[in-house]
Design a protein around this motif. Sequence first.
Motif, short mmCIF file in Angstrom:
data_model
loop_
_atom_site.label_atom_id
_atom_site.label_comp_id
_atom_site.label_asym_id
_atom_site.label_seq_id
_atom_site.Cartn_x
_atom_site.Cartn_y
_atom_site.Cartn_z
N ASP A 592 0.84 -1.32 -0.08
CA ASP A 592 -0.11 0.10 0.10
C ASP A 592 0.80 1.37 0.24
OD1 ASP A 592 -2.50 1.56 0.58
OD2 ASP A 592 -1.25 1.93 2.55
N ASP A 593 1.87 1.23 0.74
CA ASP A 593 2.73 2.31 0.99
C ASP A 593 3.58 2.63 -0.52
OD1 ASP A 593 3.94 4.65 2.21
OD2 ASP A 593 5.79 3.45 2.21
N ALA A 594 3.82 1.52 -1.15
CA ALA A 594 4.36 1.77 -2.56
C ALA A 594 3.38 2.22 -3.79
CB ALA A 594 5.18 0.43 -2.90
N LEU A 595 2.30 1.84 -3.51
CA LEU A 595 1.27 2.23 -4.45
C LEU A 595 0.79 3.82 -4.05
CD1 LEU A 595 -0.85 -0.81 -4.41
CD2 LEU A 595 0.54 0.07 -6.07
N ARG A 596 0.90 4.18 -2.85
CA ARG A 596 0.77 5.46 -2.44
C ARG A 596 1.93 6.46 -2.89
NH1 ARG A 596 -2.63 6.40 2.94
NH2 ARG A 596 -3.83 4.55 2.89
N GLU A 597 3.25 5.73 -2.89
CA GLU A 597 4.34 6.55 -3.44
C GLU A 597 4.38 6.73 -5.04
OE1 GLU A 597 8.33 8.23 -2.89
OE2 GLU A 597 6.52 7.73 -1.53
N ALA A 598 3.61 5.72 -5.54
CA ALA A 598 3.53 5.90 -7.26
C ALA A 598 2.39 7.14 -7.53
CB ALA A 598 2.84 4.67 -7.71
N THR A 603 4.69 6.94 -11.45
CA THR A 603 4.07 7.03 -12.68
C THR A 603 2.66 7.24 -12.61
OG1 THR A 603 3.66 4.65 -12.39
CG2 THR A 603 5.41 5.25 -13.62
N ALA A 604 2.03 7.66 -11.39
CA ALA A 604 0.57 7.60 -11.24
C ALA A 604 0.44 9.05 -10.56
CB ALA A 604 0.05 6.51 -10.37
N LYS A 605 1.22 10.08 -10.70
CA LYS A 605 1.16 11.36 -10.16
C LYS A 605 -0.04 12.08 -10.45
CE LYS A 605 5.12 12.80 -11.26
NZ LYS A 605 6.33 13.66 -11.36
N PRO A 606 -0.93 11.83 -11.65
CA PRO A 606 -2.01 12.51 -11.88
C PRO A 606 -3.16 12.04 -11.10
CG PRO A 606 -1.11 11.92 -14.22
CD PRO A 606 -0.22 11.39 -12.87
N ALA A 607 -3.02 10.87 -10.48
CA ALA A 607 -4.32 10.47 -9.68
C ALA A 607 -4.26 11.08 -8.15
CB ALA A 607 -4.01 8.91 -9.50
N ARG A 608 -3.29 12.16 -8.02
CA ARG A 608 -3.44 12.80 -6.77
C ARG A 608 -4.63 13.48 -6.78
NH1 ARG A 608 2.35 15.61 -6.81
NH2 ARG A 608 1.75 15.90 -8.85
N VAL A 609 -5.46 13.89 -7.81
CA VAL A 609 -6.66 14.84 -7.75
C VAL A 609 -7.56 14.21 -6.80
CG1 VAL A 609 -6.08 16.00 -9.86
CG2 VAL A 609 -7.58 13.94 -9.89
N ALA A 610 -7.50 12.59 -6.85
CA ALA A 610 -8.68 11.99 -6.04
C ALA A 610 -8.64 12.02 -4.58
CB ALA A 610 -8.52 10.54 -6.37
N GLY A 611 -7.50 12.72 -4.23
CA GLY A 611 -7.50 13.18 -2.69
C GLY A 611 -6.52 12.46 -2.02
N PRO A 612 -6.43 12.79 -0.58
CA PRO A 612 -5.25 12.13 0.35
C PRO A 612 -5.40 10.67 0.36
CG PRO A 612 -5.95 14.12 1.32
CD PRO A 612 -6.83 14.04 -0.06
N GLY A 613 -4.41 9.75 0.36
CA GLY A 613 -4.90 8.23 0.69
C GLY A 613 -4.74 7.45 -0.48
#
Length: 682
Positions: A592-598, A603-613
């Motif tokens: 989970d921590d590695a996927l949050r790091e992504a 490579t998944a930085k655009p997904a940050r718009v979905a919010g924390p966590g």
Amino acid sequence: MSDRRKRVDVLTPLPALLRWRPFSGRRREAGHRRGGPRFRPVYPRPGRTGFRRWIPSWRQVLGLFGSVVTVVATLLTIMYIRTEIPADLNAFATQQDNVYYWADGSEMARTGEIDRQDTPLEKVPEKVRWAALAAENETFYSDSGVSPSGMVRAVSKMIGGGDTQGGSTITQQYVKNAYLNQEQTFTRKLTEMFIAIKLDNKLSKDEILEQYLNTSWYGRGTYGIQRAAHAYYGKDVSQLNASEGAFLASLLKGAALYDPAGGAGNHKRAVERWEWVLDRMVAIGKLSKQERATYTRFPEPIAPPKVTGLTGQTGYLVETARAYLLGHSHVSEQEFALGGYQIRTTFDKRRMAALTRAVKEARDGLAPDRRAADRDVRIGAASVTTDGRIVALSGGPDYLKQGFNDANSSVVPAGSAFTPFVYAAALRDGVQRERGRPRTRVTPATRYDGNNKISLQTPEGPYWDRSGKIVKAVNDGNRSWGKISLKDAVAQSVNTSMMQLGMDVGLDEVGKVGVQTGLLESSLGEKLPSFSLGTSTPSAIRMADAYATFAAGGRHTEPYSVAGLRRNGENVPVEKPEAGQVLPREVAGAVDDALREAVRKGTAKPARVAGPGTAGKTGTAQDNKSAWFVGYRGSLSTAVSLARIDPKTQELLPLDGIGGTPKGAAGSPLPLDLWKRYMTAK
């Protein structure tokens, strides 16, 4: 009384003194008056000692057996006399719709139209009739309506808990279908037998066969051979040949297993059964060897018609729920087709609307009329909660236009979205770089070689392919990362590190983690070094469910789509999967921590718009024939797959240039963009 008699009286146990048997007047013992009791006490048999004194004689055993047979025969006779042929058939006229409901209880869809039409037996070609008889009951015209040996087999299997099918004549099958139910109980079997015997005495064999063919279930919503001929071959039953009749006869064994429209497995079973039926017809003299030799090609049925009222995504939802219900309850396909069921699904109306909009917007960004790369695009998407509920899915542009459900298909390679399973296996099982030495523990901080074009190593040395060349791993864009931690290798999709890690863990162990977290064994494919980079082909539903296991701290629940089932106001049991701890919490937490790091800086930085966590992973196949994004926030996990499939060959096509992406760019941003729209929808 003599001393001997006194001694016997004293030594004889009380049970023996209480046992009596008749004797003749000529053998009256002394002391009994004429006209008195004509019984005498039974003493231990002379010459026998110990336990043998109490073993009954063969006359007693024979008498007991005769008594049991007499009682059983009497009971069966009484049951036979009291069993009547029901006045009415199972009422096809009372068929009802099946109603599907959203998770909130509002109505979603109605289905359940039954297609049935009686036809006289003389309109059924003789060879088509004999195809059914060869498949189900070749001695039909000579038997008494029941098969004693078949009944014994069926009852013995029933007692042993096995399958009870296969012990019935056509008369018995007709009785079960027309008058009784599909329960497999001893009482129901006896009733079936008695009615069959009476019916065989009442009706002619042709009348029974006609009614059997008119009431049998053939799948595709059809009862009776006339409507089956239309459903599978688009023609009247009188126009069928022996080959087509042999296929329809195959369906009598189980339409859900033998309709080729059900998939490759069904098609294979259908061909094998079709060949067997034709061979049986030859064996019993109802088809010449010369005519049999002309039937070398399986008579492919036409595609099943789409059910009206299931436009858009509704048809995909209904088919998903229906498949789960039939696979996880005791309701048969025939019973379900008769209707009257209320199905409470797990689908969330609001989530479905949001996902449908997001997929439409993604498709609107394509230009198939101008760009060849935008043609034949297939998008599959599904949302699954950490407790296994499928709350939304998108199976295609429209169920009535494309019946194949892309959300549940297993044809799109997972690509680098598969690497979290490699990482989880390494953290749980450790690695082994030298054969014969114990496994070594690894942590998220363990560093691996992330350089481009590294030679893959096994405990025995370099890995050689079948042509004798050393296999080298290559990174996207030919980038070298140097020494990199496993956590960052997952977040940044470093192919070389992940491939070597998979070799060190063992590809079988990697596959086990994938299956334990939710993937199907059948989707894994061949385990070569590239397996770690996602050559397996899980469905969007399964990928979303597997990632939900990481979100749930290593607890996994199989995905399901039916929350409840009722009929006539009564609850009908449906299996609901139970959660199980499949990964240690610390391992799931590290993934989970590695996927949050992504999402934070990978490579998944655009997904940050979905919010924390938010946690997630992009995926691109090495040959650029698929692209994925799988991610979750809170308890909701969503997977989106993208591929292009040639409609003629069903082969995957490259994604090069799809959506106007630059030439040479790997994958496509479409899955991640679609995921963002959906997860941020209000």
